[in-house]
Write a protein that holds these residues in place. Structure first.
Motif, short mmCIF file in Angstrom:
data_model
loop_
_atom_site.label_atom_id
_atom_site.label_comp_id
_atom_site.label_asym_id
_atom_site.label_seq_id
_atom_site.Cartn_x
_atom_site.Cartn_y
_atom_site.Cartn_z
N ASN A 122 0.60 -1.11 0.45
CA ASN A 122 -0.26 -0.49 0.06
C ASN A 122 1.18 1.23 -0.12
N SER A 123 2.59 1.15 0.33
CA SER A 123 3.11 2.04 0.78
C SER A 123 3.95 2.28 -0.58
N HIS A 124 4.44 0.87 -0.53
CA HIS A 124 5.60 0.79 -1.72
C HIS A 124 5.20 0.33 -3.33
N PRO A 125 5.90 0.63 -4.74
CA PRO A 125 4.99 0.16 -5.63
C PRO A 125 5.62 -1.70 -5.55
N TYR A 126 4.70 -2.22 -5.98
CA TYR A 126 4.92 -3.46 -6.20
C TYR A 126 5.46 -4.38 -6.30
N ASP A 127 6.56 -4.53 -7.47
CA ASP A 127 7.84 -4.94 -7.68
C ASP A 127 8.67 -4.45 -6.63
N VAL A 128 8.68 -3.28 -6.01
CA VAL A 128 9.62 -2.71 -5.22
C VAL A 128 9.29 -3.30 -3.73
N ALA A 129 8.20 -3.49 -3.51
CA ALA A 129 8.06 -3.86 -1.95
C ALA A 129 8.13 -6.03 -2.29
N ALA A 130 8.24 -6.50 -3.59
CA ALA A 130 8.44 -8.00 -3.79
C ALA A 130 9.69 -8.25 -3.47
N ALA A 131 10.87 -7.42 -4.24
CA ALA A 131 12.05 -7.47 -4.14
C ALA A 131 12.33 -7.36 -3.00
N ARG A 132 12.67 -5.92 -2.06
CA ARG A 132 13.05 -5.85 -0.95
C ARG A 132 12.19 -7.37 -0.20
N ILE A 133 11.39 -7.73 -0.22
CA ILE A 133 11.15 -8.63 0.91
C ILE A 133 11.96 -9.62 0.06
N ALA A 134 11.97 -10.26 -0.76
CA ALA A 134 13.28 -11.33 -1.72
C ALA A 134 14.43 -10.82 -0.98
N GLU A 135 15.09 -10.05 -0.74
CA GLU A 135 16.12 -9.93 -0.48
C GLU A 135 16.30 -9.71 1.03
N ALA A 136 15.34 -9.35 1.96
CA ALA A 136 15.62 -9.71 3.35
C ALA A 136 15.51 -11.29 3.33
N ILE A 137 14.83 -12.62 2.85
CA ILE A 137 14.97 -13.33 2.49
C ILE A 137 16.77 -14.58 2.13
N THR A 138 16.61 -13.51 1.14
CA THR A 138 18.17 -13.76 1.05
C THR A 138 19.52 -13.84 1.84
N LEU A 139 19.39 -12.89 2.79
CA LEU A 139 20.44 -12.17 3.34
C LEU A 139 20.55 -13.71 4.51
N ALA A 140 19.09 -13.97 4.92
CA ALA A 140 19.01 -15.03 5.65
C ALA A 140 19.20 -15.72 5.46
N ILE A 141 19.72 -16.55 4.53
CA ILE A 141 19.73 -17.64 3.67
C ILE A 141 20.78 -17.60 2.94
N ARG A 142 21.66 -16.70 3.05
CA ARG A 142 23.05 -16.95 1.88
C ARG A 142 23.73 -17.70 2.21
N ASP A 143 24.30 -18.43 3.90
CA ASP A 143 25.54 -19.66 4.00
C ASP A 143 23.84 -21.60 3.74
N LEU A 144 22.71 -20.81 3.53
CA LEU A 144 22.59 -22.33 3.18
C LEU A 144 21.74 -22.48 2.03
N ASP A 145 21.03 -23.80 1.83
CA ASP A 145 20.74 -24.02 0.51
C ASP A 145 19.16 -23.87 0.59
N PRO A 146 18.85 -23.11 -0.46
CA PRO A 146 17.36 -22.82 -0.80
C PRO A 146 16.07 -23.82 -1.11
N ALA A 147 16.76 -24.69 -1.32
CA ALA A 147 16.14 -26.01 -1.26
C ALA A 147 15.99 -26.56 0.06
N ASP A 148 16.58 -26.45 0.44
CA ASP A 148 15.99 -27.13 2.28
C ASP A 148 15.40 -26.10 3.01
N CYS A 149 14.48 -25.44 2.18
CA CYS A 149 13.80 -24.59 2.90
C CYS A 149 12.72 -25.40 2.90
#
Length: 316
Positions: free
Chosen positions: A37-64
């Protein structure tokens, strides 16, 4: 190593947390605001993806095994075009699961208790109370924005403060601490010409976005501490409104938990102190973020309700 991820996606920031199935922390990530509601949709989606990427940077994404996002403004994803933007952005993460989106209130409630049902009251810039049943929001009181409501919020308190000062300028000398603070903040003076001050305060208040009235709420709390009767009245009415919102989400005599979140009901704020007194011996918790709730709900998706609570301990 199997693990789960939880995200708290708010208007000003996003936080992600990855834990293993025993609840030990594996990683954290943060990014910018992601309320669609406050940010462009693509920006909001990308920021959530960025936070997830940083949280799992030492992990295999497929293991989530599960990922839950507690999102402010999650109702926007009922629009298929908006949902498609998020789905495509998140799909590029390569997680071994679908991402489940819940409301930020559901995540915040779960951050403080494993109980399946209760009440969460948000009182910050805006206000909303929700009934939680089986970890899902089942009833909403308020949350309709500054134009139509938001009673008991910082916006509402700030607006009441300005209205009270205008009334004082019409009828009395505005010499209390709240009036002085509002006038200095709004127009930079507490001069003697009350008619001119009245006109300038109206002009100043209308010159900005209405939500900017929320900045006067801290002056109400400060003046309450000094016994200013105008501030005491506003604080008392705020407590009345918020207590009523909580009551409207509950059955008489119910003992389920109440989770509070937001600056207006903070542990040290006068409204928060008086509200907790009003609510009596009910189990009351104050939440500051929802990532731990979201990641626990992700663990529940995998392990069921006996899933361990997230720990601050790091897996050795």
């Amino acid at each position: 190593m199997s693990y789960v991820v939880g995200v708290d996606a708010g208007g000003t920031g996003s936080r992600a947390l990855a834990v293993d199935l025993d609840g030990f922390r594996l990683g954290r990530g943060a990014s910018g605001g992601a309320n669609p509601n406050s940010h462009p949709y693509d920006v909001a989606a990308a920021r959530i993806a960025e936070a997830i990427t940083l949280a799992i940077r030492d992990l295999d994404p497929a293991d989530c095994k599960a990922c839950v996002v507690g999102m402010a403004g999650s109702s926007k994803l009922t629009d298929p075009q908006v949902a498609a933007v998020f789905h495509d952005t998140w799909g590029a993460l390569g997680l071994g699961c679908e991402i489940r989106v819940i409301t930020d209130q559901e995540a915040a409630f779960a951050s403080m208790t494993s109980e399946p049902s209760g009440t969460i009251l948000v009182a910050g810039t805006g206000s909303i109370a929700s009934r939680i049943e089986n970890h899902r929001m089942s009833r909403v009181v308020g949350g309709i924005g500054w134009l139509l409501g938001d009673e008991g919020s910082a916006y509402w308190m700030g607006r009441e403060a300005v209205r009270a000062v205008l009334k004082l300028l019409e009828t009395h000398v505005p010499d209390g601490p709240l009036a002085q603070a509002v006038l200095i903040e709004a127009i930079g003076t507490v001069g003697d010409d009350h008619q001119l001050l009245w006109q300038r305060l109206i002009t100043a208040a209308n010159a900005e976005q209405p939500i900017r009235l929320a900045r006067f709420a801290p002056f109400v709390s400060a003046a309450y501490a000094s016994g200013d009767p105008v501030a005491v009245d506003i604080v008392t009415r705020t407590v009345d409104v918020l207590a009523g919102m909580v009551a409207d989400t509950r059955s008489p005599g119910e003992q389920s938990p109440i989770v509070l979140i937001g600056s207006v009901v903070g542990p040290e704020s006068p409204v928060g102190v008086l509200l907790r007194e009003r609510l009596g011996d009910l189990p009351i918790y104050f939440s500051t973020e929802g990532a731990t709730g979201a990641v626990w709900l992700a663990a529940v998706d995998v392990l069921g309700p006996s899933a361990p609570r997230p720990s601050e301990l790091v897996r050795g």
